[in-house]
Scaffold this motif. Structure first.
Motif: not given
Length: 127
Positions: A60-65
């Protein structure tokens, strides 16, 4: 084979390697499809998808894992997909596994003056 078909063909590998119930194939497969716009080496994509599930991180790009990054190995060959785990992903893994209770990352360059003033105060950081 289309990128979508290539990603979707890896569902069983993802689910067999899954260690974190919060990570869902339905979401991760869509993130992978979004990240890939060209044809890449199927084996490297499969390995990256398995590794996402196995370590319990998200694309998930929002989590940036983590990120799926195409890299050329040799001229004339299809690029491979590399799973690059970010510092945020590494902190997530460490906290989820119980190895640490809390973590913080700060950028410090060689020859910088850096003094850690505690977690509730900004550091003294001179470049």
């Amino acid at each position: 084979m289309s990128t979508t078909d290539l990603v979707l063909s890896n569902e069983s590998f993802f689910k067999n390697a899954l260690c974190e119930n919060e990570v869902k194939w339905e979401q991760e497969s869509q993130f992978a499809i979004q990240a890939l716009s060209n044809e890449y080496c199927a084996d490297s994509l499969q390995n990256a998808i398995i590794n996402v599930a196995a370590v319990g991180i998200s694309l998930n790009p929002a989590l940036k894992h983590a990120y799926l990054v195409p890299r050329a190995v040799k001229k004339g060959q299809a690029p491979v997909i590399c799973l690059d785990i970010s510092y945020m992903g590494l902190l997530h893994i460490a906290m989820q596994s119980g190895s640490i209770k809390w973590g913080q990352a700060k950028i410090v360059y060689a020859n910088d003056t850096y003094i850690n003033n505690g977690i509730d105060k900004a550091p003294t950081h001179n470049q």
